[in-house]
Design a protein around this motif. Structure first.
Motif, PDB file in Angstrom:
ATOM      1  N   SER A 193       0.792  -1.229   0.000  1.00 23.67           N
ATOM      2  CA  SER A 193       0.000   0.000   0.000  1.00 23.67           C
ATOM      3  C   SER A 193       0.823   1.277   0.000  1.00 23.67           C
ATOM      4  O   SER A 193       0.269   2.368  -0.109  1.00 23.67           O
ATOM      5  CB  SER A 193      -0.935   0.009   1.227  1.00 23.67           C
ATOM      6  OG  SER A 193      -1.721  -1.162   1.259  1.00 23.67           O
ATOM      7  N   LYS A 202       4.500  -4.220  -8.304  1.00 16.99           N
ATOM      8  CA  LYS A 202       3.557  -3.171  -7.891  1.00 16.99           C
ATOM      9  C   LYS A 202       3.607  -1.991  -8.860  1.00 16.99           C
ATOM     10  O   LYS A 202       2.565  -1.477  -9.288  1.00 16.99           O
ATOM     11  CB  LYS A 202       3.855  -2.695  -6.476  1.00 16.99           C
ATOM     12  CG  LYS A 202       2.893  -1.571  -6.030  1.00 16.99           C
ATOM     13  CD  LYS A 202       3.116  -1.160  -4.602  1.00 16.99           C
ATOM     14  CE  LYS A 202       2.212   0.000  -4.200  1.00 16.99           C
ATOM     15  NZ  LYS A 202       0.782  -0.345  -4.208  1.00 16.99           N
ATOM     16  N   CYS A 205       1.880  -2.900 -12.044  1.00 11.74           N
ATOM     17  CA  CYS A 205       0.419  -2.955 -11.892  1.00 11.74           C
ATOM     18  C   CYS A 205      -0.165  -1.548 -11.843  1.00 11.74           C
ATOM     19  O   CYS A 205      -1.231  -1.291 -12.430  1.00 11.74           O
ATOM     20  CB  CYS A 205       0.049  -3.740 -10.638  1.00 11.74           C
ATOM     21  SG  CYS A 205       0.332  -5.526 -10.786  1.00 11.74           S
ATOM     22  N   GLU A 206       0.515  -0.635 -11.170  1.00 14.80           N
ATOM     23  CA  GLU A 206       0.050   0.757 -11.151  1.00 14.80           C
ATOM     24  C   GLU A 206       0.031   1.329 -12.562  1.00 14.80           C
ATOM     25  O   GLU A 206      -0.907   2.035 -12.953  1.00 14.80           O
ATOM     26  CB  GLU A 206       0.948   1.591 -10.238  1.00 14.80           C
ATOM     27  CG  GLU A 206       0.777   1.280  -8.760  1.00 14.80           C
ATOM     28  CD  GLU A 206       1.747   2.049  -7.881  1.00 14.80           C
ATOM     29  OE1 GLU A 206       1.533   2.081  -6.660  1.00 14.80           O
ATOM     30  OE2 GLU A 206       2.727   2.623  -8.406  1.00 14.80           O
ATOM     31  N   GLN A 211      -2.155   4.476 -13.305  1.00 11.88           N
ATOM     32  CA  GLN A 211      -1.699   5.318 -12.199  1.00 11.88           C
ATOM     33  C   GLN A 211      -0.272   5.834 -12.405  1.00 11.88           C
ATOM     34  O   GLN A 211       0.192   6.707 -11.678  1.00 11.88           O
ATOM     35  CB  GLN A 211      -1.792   4.528 -10.891  1.00 11.88           C
ATOM     36  CG  GLN A 211      -3.219   4.113 -10.558  1.00 11.88           C
ATOM     37  CD  GLN A 211      -3.283   3.070  -9.453  1.00 11.88           C
ATOM     38  OE1 GLN A 211      -2.299   2.834  -8.763  1.00 11.88           O
ATOM     39  NE2 GLN A 211      -4.433   2.448  -9.288  1.00 11.88           N
ATOM     40  N   LEU A 328      -2.771  -7.012  -8.899  1.00 10.59           N
ATOM     41  CA  LEU A 328      -3.719  -6.144  -9.602  1.00 10.59           C
ATOM     42  C   LEU A 328      -5.023  -6.010  -8.829  1.00 10.59           C
ATOM     43  O   LEU A 328      -5.581  -4.903  -8.706  1.00 10.59           O
ATOM     44  CB  LEU A 328      -4.006  -6.712 -10.996  1.00 10.59           C
ATOM     45  CG  LEU A 328      -2.947  -6.444 -12.066  1.00 10.59           C
ATOM     46  CD1 LEU A 328      -3.149  -7.390 -13.246  1.00 10.59           C
ATOM     47  CD2 LEU A 328      -3.009  -4.990 -12.536  1.00 10.59           C
ATOM     48  N   TRP A 330      -5.426  -6.221  -5.683  1.00 16.73           N
ATOM     49  CA  TRP A 330      -5.207  -5.350  -4.531  1.00 16.73           C
ATOM     50  C   TRP A 330      -5.127  -3.882  -4.955  1.00 16.73           C
ATOM     51  O   TRP A 330      -5.651  -3.002  -4.261  1.00 16.73           O
ATOM     52  CB  TRP A 330      -3.950  -5.732  -3.752  1.00 16.73           C
ATOM     53  CG  TRP A 330      -3.672  -4.729  -2.677  1.00 16.73           C
ATOM     54  CD1 TRP A 330      -2.653  -3.825  -2.628  1.00 16.73           C
ATOM     55  CD2 TRP A 330      -4.492  -4.455  -1.532  1.00 16.73           C
ATOM     56  NE1 TRP A 330      -2.762  -3.028  -1.511  1.00 16.73           N
ATOM     57  CE2 TRP A 330      -3.887  -3.390  -0.824  1.00 16.73           C
ATOM     58  CE3 TRP A 330      -5.658  -5.013  -1.036  1.00 16.73           C
ATOM     59  CZ2 TRP A 330      -4.422  -2.877   0.352  1.00 16.73           C
ATOM     60  CZ3 TRP A 330      -6.192  -4.497   0.137  1.00 16.73           C
ATOM     61  CH2 TRP A 330      -5.585  -3.448   0.818  1.00 16.73           C
ATOM     62  N   GLU A 331      -4.472  -3.594  -6.072  1.00 20.42           N
ATOM     63  CA  GLU A 331      -4.389  -2.199  -6.517  1.00 20.42           C
ATOM     64  C   GLU A 331      -5.779  -1.618  -6.744  1.00 20.42           C
ATOM     65  O   GLU A 331      -6.042  -0.457  -6.412  1.00 20.42           O
ATOM     66  CB  GLU A 331      -3.552  -2.092  -7.798  1.00 20.42           C
ATOM     67  CG  GLU A 331      -2.061  -2.283  -7.596  1.00 20.42           C
ATOM     68  CD  GLU A 331      -1.464  -1.329  -6.584  1.00 20.42           C
ATOM     69  OE1 GLU A 331      -1.872  -0.149  -6.541  1.00 20.42           O
ATOM     70  OE2 GLU A 331      -0.578  -1.758  -5.818  1.00 20.42           O
ATOM     71  N   ARG A 332      -6.668  -2.409  -7.299  1.00 15.58           N
ATOM     72  CA  ARG A 332      -8.039  -1.930  -7.492  1.00 15.58           C
ATOM     73  C   ARG A 332      -8.730  -1.704  -6.148  1.00 15.58           C
ATOM     74  O   ARG A 332      -9.432  -0.715  -5.949  1.00 15.58           O
ATOM     75  CB  ARG A 332      -8.818  -2.948  -8.347  1.00 15.58           C
ATOM     76  CG  ARG A 332      -8.291  -3.073  -9.774  1.00 15.58           C
ATOM     77  CD  ARG A 332      -9.184  -3.971 -10.616  1.00 15.58           C
ATOM     78  NE  ARG A 332      -8.687  -4.108 -11.977  1.00 15.58           N
ATOM     79  CZ  ARG A 332      -8.018  -5.169 -12.429  1.00 15.58           C
ATOM     80  NH1 ARG A 332      -7.782  -6.209 -11.632  1.00 15.58           N
ATOM     81  NH2 ARG A 332      -7.607  -5.210 -13.684  1.00 15.58           N
ATOM     82  N   SER A 335      -7.438   1.443  -4.459  1.00 17.49           N
ATOM     83  CA  SER A 335      -8.045   2.664  -5.029  1.00 17.49           C
ATOM     84  C   SER A 335      -9.405   2.931  -4.387  1.00 17.49           C
ATOM     85  O   SER A 335      -9.761   4.085  -4.107  1.00 17.49           O
ATOM     86  CB  SER A 335      -8.203   2.514  -6.539  1.00 17.49           C
ATOM     87  OG  SER A 335      -6.945   2.449  -7.172  1.00 17.49           O
TER      88      SER A 335
END
Length: 340
Positions: A193, A202, A205-206, A211, A328, A330-332, A335
């Protein structure tokens, strides 16, 4: 591996840095398995939302001996899992004294409190950076430790302090030398995070989610198949599972201490990882070729024979596409958390 480890008694566990990336996954694994777990974290890089309900968070620093002794007494702590620390290799080159303070000096304070408080078992979050630039294709625990950056040295110094402390006191330990940790909890309860993180998967994926506008590839002239750095990527939930099994082993064998690599034993280059992210997301990330970063080695891949022989460790998420898919997801989710 001992048969006793399968039925080792559960002791209350204190997780340092339990609001951070790897620590929060260990907390989830402990809680899911029925352990009594508490967390100490100063939240400098961790997040309170990463602590699950029912787990006590003590907001404070691991150098605060008075606080540590109070936690150990209140919670009757029998084991410590130590994740708190700084982890960015290039930053360690720029700020060596900060890394020796945060990773080594504060670990010494933690060990002193553990000894005074009567803690019996200690698991330490170490790193493959302790090996530096090894002369072998696959790194075993007997490979010479020759760090090439302050981050690796700060961890190796702590390993030595831990070994010396265990020799002098009633404490056994497990050092787990991580290779490249990636992915996120399959249920998207926690993940990486930290804003501005430098971990490749990470970052990629961003970029895939819009992002970032590109991914920098640092170094294209290494002695590898495509010229980019090769690393052994391990799913963070498999790593957390290894910590629980290591703790059971320490409890079952109180006179034994362990040092083990944590990896899958195969490597992927930077370009191979980016190709995999493209494949999983069905889009193309822009890549920008940059010079090498200070303190980076060309290839670092584990030989995980010892951990597989010592513990009943069977990775569940060891496919690169699975690691990326969970990252991916987790990135969603992250957000959504930040947008709430």
């Amino acid at each position: 591996m001992t048969t006793e480890s399968q039925s080792a008694a559960k002791v209350p566990v204190l997780v340092t840095g339990g609001a951070g990336y790897i620590g929060s996954h260990a907390v989830l694994a402990l809680k899911d398995a029925g352990w009594d777990v508490s967390v100490i974290d100063n939240l400098s890089t961790g997040f309170e939302f990463a602590i699950p309900d029912g787990v006590t968070l003590y907001r404070g620093d691991i150098a605060d001996k008075e606080l540590l002794l109070r936690i150990i007494a209140e919670r009757k702590i029998g084991a410590i899992m130590h994740f708190a620390g700084s982890i960015v290799v290039p930053e360690s080159v720029e700020k060596p004294l900060a890394y020796y303070e945060n990773n080594t000096v504060k670990s010494r304070a933690l060990l002193e409190a553990a000894v005074e408080g009567g803690v019996s078992h200690f698991i330490f979050s170490s790193t493959a950076a302790t090996y530096g630039m090894p002369d072998v294709a696959r790194v075993t625990e007997e490979t010479p430790t020759r760090p090439i950056n302050p981050y690796g040295w700060s961890k190796l110094m702590t390993e030595q302090m831990l070994a010396d402390t265990a020799a002098a006191h009633d404490l056994n330990y497990c050092v787990l030398r991580y290779f490249n940790v990636a992915g996120a909890d399959p249920q998207a309860r926690t993940g990486q995070s930290t804003a501005g993180a430098t971990h490749l998967i990470k970052v990629a994926c961003e970029a895939a989610l819009g992002q970032r506008d590109h991914v920098s590839v640092y170094g294209t002239d290494y002695a590898t198949a495509d010229g980019t750095g090769v690393r052994d990527y391990i799913h963070v939930s498999d790593l957390a599972a290894a910590h629980l099994l290591a703790l059971e082993e320490l409890i079952a064998r109180p006179d034994a201490s362990l040092t083990m690599n944590c990896g899958y034993g195969r490597g992927f280059s930077v370009l191979e990882v980016l190709d995999a992210v493209d494949r999983v997301t069905n889009r193309t990330i822009e890549r920008r070729m940059e010079p090498r970063r200070a303190g980076d080695s060309g290839e670092l891949v584990s030989d995980p024979s010892r951990i597989r022989e010592t513990l009943p460790w069977k990775p569940q998420y060891d496919e690169l596409d699975t690691i990326i898919s969970h990252a991916l997801q987790w990135e969603r989710r992250l957000s959504e958390i930040r947008g709430a």
